[in-house]
Scaffold this motif. Structure first.
Motif, short mmCIF file in Angstrom:
data_model
loop_
_atom_site.label_atom_id
_atom_site.label_comp_id
_atom_site.label_asym_id
_atom_site.label_seq_id
_atom_site.Cartn_x
_atom_site.Cartn_y
_atom_site.Cartn_z
N GLU A 135 38.85 10.92 -9.28
CA GLU A 135 39.10 10.44 -10.63
C GLU A 135 38.41 11.32 -11.67
O GLU A 135 38.99 11.62 -12.72
CB GLU A 135 38.56 9.00 -10.74
CG GLU A 135 39.07 8.25 -11.95
CD GLU A 135 38.55 6.82 -11.97
OE1 GLU A 135 37.39 6.60 -11.59
OE2 GLU A 135 39.32 5.91 -12.37
N ARG A 136 37.22 11.76 -11.34
CA ARG A 136 36.46 12.62 -12.26
C ARG A 136 37.12 13.98 -12.45
O ARG A 136 37.07 14.55 -13.53
CB ARG A 136 35.03 12.79 -11.74
CG ARG A 136 34.06 11.78 -12.36
CD ARG A 136 32.66 11.93 -11.79
NE ARG A 136 32.41 10.98 -10.72
CZ ARG A 136 32.13 11.29 -9.45
NH1 ARG A 136 32.05 12.55 -9.09
NH2 ARG A 136 31.92 10.34 -8.57
N ASN A 137 37.75 14.48 -11.37
CA ASN A 137 38.34 15.82 -11.43
C ASN A 137 39.82 15.80 -11.69
O ASN A 137 40.54 16.66 -11.20
CB ASN A 137 38.07 16.55 -10.11
CG ASN A 137 36.61 16.57 -9.77
OD1 ASN A 137 35.77 16.81 -10.64
ND2 ASN A 137 36.28 16.28 -8.53
N CYS A 138 40.27 14.84 -12.44
CA CYS A 138 41.71 14.70 -12.61
C CYS A 138 42.05 14.38 -14.04
O CYS A 138 41.37 13.61 -14.71
CB CYS A 138 42.21 13.58 -11.69
SG CYS A 138 43.98 13.40 -11.71
N GLU A 139 43.11 15.02 -14.52
CA GLU A 139 43.55 14.81 -15.89
C GLU A 139 44.94 14.19 -15.92
O GLU A 139 45.37 13.68 -16.94
CB GLU A 139 43.64 16.16 -16.62
CG GLU A 139 42.38 16.99 -16.58
CD GLU A 139 41.59 16.84 -17.86
OE1 GLU A 139 42.05 17.36 -18.89
OE2 GLU A 139 40.53 16.19 -17.83
N HIS A 140 45.62 14.30 -14.83
CA HIS A 140 47.02 13.90 -14.79
C HIS A 140 47.17 12.37 -14.83
O HIS A 140 46.65 11.67 -13.98
CB HIS A 140 47.66 14.48 -13.52
CG HIS A 140 49.08 14.08 -13.34
ND1 HIS A 140 49.50 13.26 -12.32
CD2 HIS A 140 50.17 14.36 -14.08
CE1 HIS A 140 50.79 13.07 -12.43
NE2 HIS A 140 51.23 13.74 -13.48
N PRO A 141 47.89 11.87 -15.85
CA PRO A 141 47.97 10.41 -16.07
C PRO A 141 48.48 9.63 -14.86
O PRO A 141 47.88 8.62 -14.50
CB PRO A 141 48.95 10.28 -17.24
CG PRO A 141 48.95 11.61 -17.91
CD PRO A 141 48.66 12.62 -16.87
N LEU A 144 45.86 9.56 -12.25
CA LEU A 144 44.75 8.70 -12.66
C LEU A 144 45.11 7.23 -12.48
O LEU A 144 44.29 6.43 -12.02
CB LEU A 144 44.37 8.97 -14.12
CG LEU A 144 43.54 10.22 -14.34
CD1 LEU A 144 43.38 10.51 -15.82
CD2 LEU A 144 42.16 10.07 -13.68
N ASP B 167 49.40 3.44 -20.03
CA ASP B 167 49.15 4.85 -19.69
C ASP B 167 50.37 5.48 -19.05
O ASP B 167 50.69 6.65 -19.29
CB ASP B 167 47.96 4.97 -18.73
CG ASP B 167 46.68 4.37 -19.31
OD1 ASP B 167 46.64 4.09 -20.53
OD2 ASP B 167 45.73 4.17 -18.53
#
Lengths: 182, 182
Positions: A135-141, A144, B167
């Motif tokens: 979760e911390r290393n992810c930007e993709h909605p 996530l 989201d």
DNA sequence: GTTCACATGTAACAGGTTACATGATTGG
DNA sequence: CCAATCATGTAACCTGTTACATGTGAAC
């Protein structure tokens, strides 16, 4: 839908990948928590997909590594994928042998039950840690959302198991095991 | 383990049942949330189980109803069942096409996405209502644990979906659908 | 030197599902 | 009469897994 084909298209829709990587994505990556596939399913599916023109492939050679066949989705593949996603998805399926054991706690050895619960709790924790990391290393909605979904699920399962394990442990073995005393 | 055989034994361990009832239990009852089986799997499994001496059967005729073949677990069957439960259970498997769609929200039509989410939310609610009902009418510890487990899971899933649907809806369709405008 | 991670692929097999075939009885 | 629920069972089919066969290069 529900097949390895769609899974391959989904993964390839995020970018090029080899069969090996697809299998990895379905076992460790983003996809691993709600879908699965083995080599024996993936490689033939990829070959079929290529024959149908939904993906293309080329061999890549990196010195110091075995050559790999890298697949990429085509426009036709993307269209087929979008079409597949447009179909009504099947119902979610949860298969849990663990819950079957819990349901029948009376006939299981108490020690075995405790052991299973400890293991399960550790497993949930591992998954939760992994997902928190992801979760911390992810930007993709979309990712996530799915990670958050899994996290919510596993946290709820862990809490319930931790809070109610004594209910199971209290009745474990009370049905009189065939080989036990009495 | 992981088979219809064990499922049949588990259900019969709670009491006599016909193939029809076993299938029902695996689709609507206590067992339905984490295991499944169809007629085509159950009837042959029951026949095999009887041939192996793990269950017995007799035909029951109730006036005004079709005759039914009722199965009961034997001592040997109970022993085999206990042995099966003693083996390490396989990992839980969640298969969710819905999550695959959410993961790839960019390529799905926003309206379709909203519709799917609404449906899913309604489905979770239905399951939760059913399980709450089942919880009230149940005294059996194993069943209560499993129902509580399912309840915790579905509530978590519902909450997450309700809290984060925007989201997904925000990104749905942003990848430019092939047949859409632009 | 052996184990590990990378890498591709096949074939036998297991385990199911779907659809079909059949039929009784009740209630609208 | 028709639909629904109860009820059993089979066969064709599908899908995927397991295990195998094979091979590379790196690291220890």
């Amino acid at each position: 839908m529900t097949n390895v084909r769609t899974l391959c298209l989904a993964i390839l829709n995020f970018g090029e990948a080899s069969g090996y990587e697809i299998r990895k994505a379905a076992h460790e990556g983003r996809f691993s928590h709600f879908i699965a596939a083995s080599y024996g399913a993936i490689y033939p599916a990829l070959a079929k997909l290529e024959a149908d023109g939904l993906v293309t492939s080329h061999e890549e050679r990196h010195p110091g590594k075995p050559p790999r066949r890298v697949y990429a989705i085509t426009e036709a593949g993307r269209a087929a994928f979008v079409r597949a996603l447009g179909e009504p998805p099947g119902a979610d399926v949860l298969k849990s042998e663990f819950l079957l054991v819990m349901l029948c706690a009376e006939v299981v050895d108490p020690e075995h039950a405790r052991h299973l619960i400890d293991e399960r709790l550790a497993d949930y924790q591992t998954r939760i840690d992994q997902m928190e990391e992801a979760e911390r290393n992810c930007e993709h909605p979309g990712s996530l959302f799915v990670i958050g979904f899994g996290l919510a699920m596993y946290r709820a399962m862990r809490s319930h198991l931790a809070a109610h394990r004594q209910d199971i442990e209290a009745v474990a073995g009370t049905a009189g095991l065939p080989q036990a005393a009495e």
